[in-house]
Enzyme design. Structure first.
Site, PDB file in Angstrom:
ATOM      1  N   LYS A   1      47.099  -9.417  18.104  1.00 23.41           N
ATOM      2  CA  LYS A   1      47.972  -8.257  18.310  1.00 23.41           C
ATOM      3  C   LYS A   1      48.994  -8.542  19.401  1.00 23.41           C
ATOM      4  O   LYS A   1      48.645  -8.967  20.512  1.00 23.41           O
ATOM      5  CB  LYS A   1      47.109  -7.049  18.679  1.00 23.41           C
ATOM      6  CG  LYS A   1      47.858  -5.731  18.819  1.00 23.41           C
ATOM      7  CD  LYS A   1      46.853  -4.632  19.137  1.00 23.41           C
ATOM      8  CE  LYS A   1      47.521  -3.274  19.285  1.00 23.41           C
ATOM      9  NZ  LYS A   1      46.520  -2.228  19.614  1.00 23.41           N
TER      10      LYS A   1
ATOM     11  N   CYS B   1      47.892  -1.815  14.517  1.00 24.49           N
ATOM     12  CA  CYS B   1      47.977  -0.545  15.222  1.00 24.49           C
ATOM     13  C   CYS B   1      49.308  -0.331  15.964  1.00 24.49           C
ATOM     14  O   CYS B   1      50.328  -0.084  15.333  1.00 24.49           O
ATOM     15  CB  CYS B   1      46.787  -0.414  16.174  1.00 24.49           C
ATOM     16  SG  CYS B   1      46.463   1.291  16.717  1.00 24.49           S
TER      17      CYS B   1
ATOM     18  N   GLU C   1      41.149  -1.762  12.730  1.00 26.14           N
ATOM     19  CA  GLU C   1      41.195  -2.395  14.054  1.00 26.14           C
ATOM     20  C   GLU C   1      39.859  -2.184  14.752  1.00 26.14           C
ATOM     21  O   GLU C   1      39.230  -1.141  14.620  1.00 26.14           O
ATOM     22  CB  GLU C   1      42.318  -1.763  14.881  1.00 26.14           C
ATOM     23  CG  GLU C   1      42.454  -2.334  16.286  1.00 26.14           C
ATOM     24  CD  GLU C   1      43.496  -1.617  17.128  1.00 26.14           C
ATOM     25  OE1 GLU C   1      44.064  -2.260  18.027  1.00 26.14           O
ATOM     26  OE2 GLU C   1      43.744  -0.411  16.898  1.00 26.14           O
TER      27      GLU C   1
END
Length: 281
Positions: A121, A162, A49
């Site tokens: 995300k 994440c 990330e």
């Protein structure tokens, strides 16, 4: 886009980075890692990330948050894929959308340098930790809305980033789609990493009966933060096949679709799902 189907074992590379505030420096490191991956016979490289820039000073970072067509890290990765013949999974970059919002966007780049998939995300890291660390990702980034999968050398790859790892509904859907592998690039904090990183990564592999490939940031960064590291490759049974520990490193693992078939035959949890009150549980 180059067509692929995962029928044979596939060697993958994970580049654990300690990304800094200069995109050009990070782009050069990714390019080098792509050459290293190719030299080692890997078919696909995974990066963490925010591999293009990790900078919590948002005023300074704004100078480098640009659209896809202007992003030097994306351009460098596409060129590296073309020159090496290695697929590159860019864990995520900070991208400026046409509407002026920032997104935390991952890219899968094929061996011809074409963008095979994009994923924004979905879940924003807005937390206040007991250590005193406070993070408000939503203050800068707009959340994504779409679940994304793409055919790659490791088979059907599900995309997550994440903090997404803490939200089972996303992985429920990736499991329903019968993903062969799921990528979860990260920049985990040290306190949350020590508590939950291995636990949740292994759980996601088991519940989806899929390989989990998680390239991570690791070490002390130029902007002052510290990240947990421990990039992982986990098989569908939950066994850890690769753990890169702390700091910057490149590592290799073999993703074997035969292992996926074996696990799903022994423990067919995906096939055994039943609806509860109209919801697949």
């Amino acid at each position: 886009m180059t067509g692929v189907t995962a029928r044979d074992p596939v060697k993958v590379a994970l580049f654990q980075m300690t990304s800094g505030i200069d995109p050009a420096t990070n782009a050069a490191a990714i390019t080098t890692s792509a050459r290293d991956a190719a030299d080692a016979g890997a078919q696909m490289l995974f990066t963490p990330e925010m591999c293009g820039m990790l900078d919590r000073n948002r005023a300074r970072a704004t100078l480098h948050v640009v659209g896809e067509s202007e992003n030097p890290v994306l351009a460098a990765a596409r060129q590296a894929a073309r020159s090496t013949g290695v697929w590159i999974d860019l864990g995520s970059l900070a991208i400026l959308r046409d509407d002026g919002h920032w997104v935390n966007r991952g890219f899968v780049i094929d061996a011809d340098g074409e963008i095979a998939a994009r994923y924004d995300k979905i879940h924003m890291f807005d937390v206040d930790l007991a250590t005193g660390e406070s993070w408000r990702e939503s203050a800068a980034y707009a959340p994504g809305e779409a679940v994304v999968t793409v055919e790659t050398p490791v088979g059907l790859l599900g995309l997550a980033i994440c903090y997404d790892v803490r939200f089972p509904a996303l992985f429920e859907e990736l499991g329903r789609r019968k993903c062969d592998a799921i990528r979860i690039p990260a920049a985990f904090t040290v306190p949350t990493g020590k508590a939950h990183w291995h636990l949740m990564q292994r759980a996601r592999a088991v519940e989806a009966s899929a390989w989990v490939i998680s390239a991570a940031q690791g070490g002390h960064h130029e902007d002052g933060r510290e990240t947990f590291g421990h990039s992982l490759v986990i098989d569908p049974w939950g066994d850890v096949e690769l753990d890169l520990g702390e700091g910057s490193a490149i590592g290799f693992a073999t993703v074997d679709p035969a292992r996926t078939r074996e696990v799903r035959a022994q423990l067919p949890s995906l096939a055994n799902k039943r609806p509860i009150d109209g919801v697949v549980a």
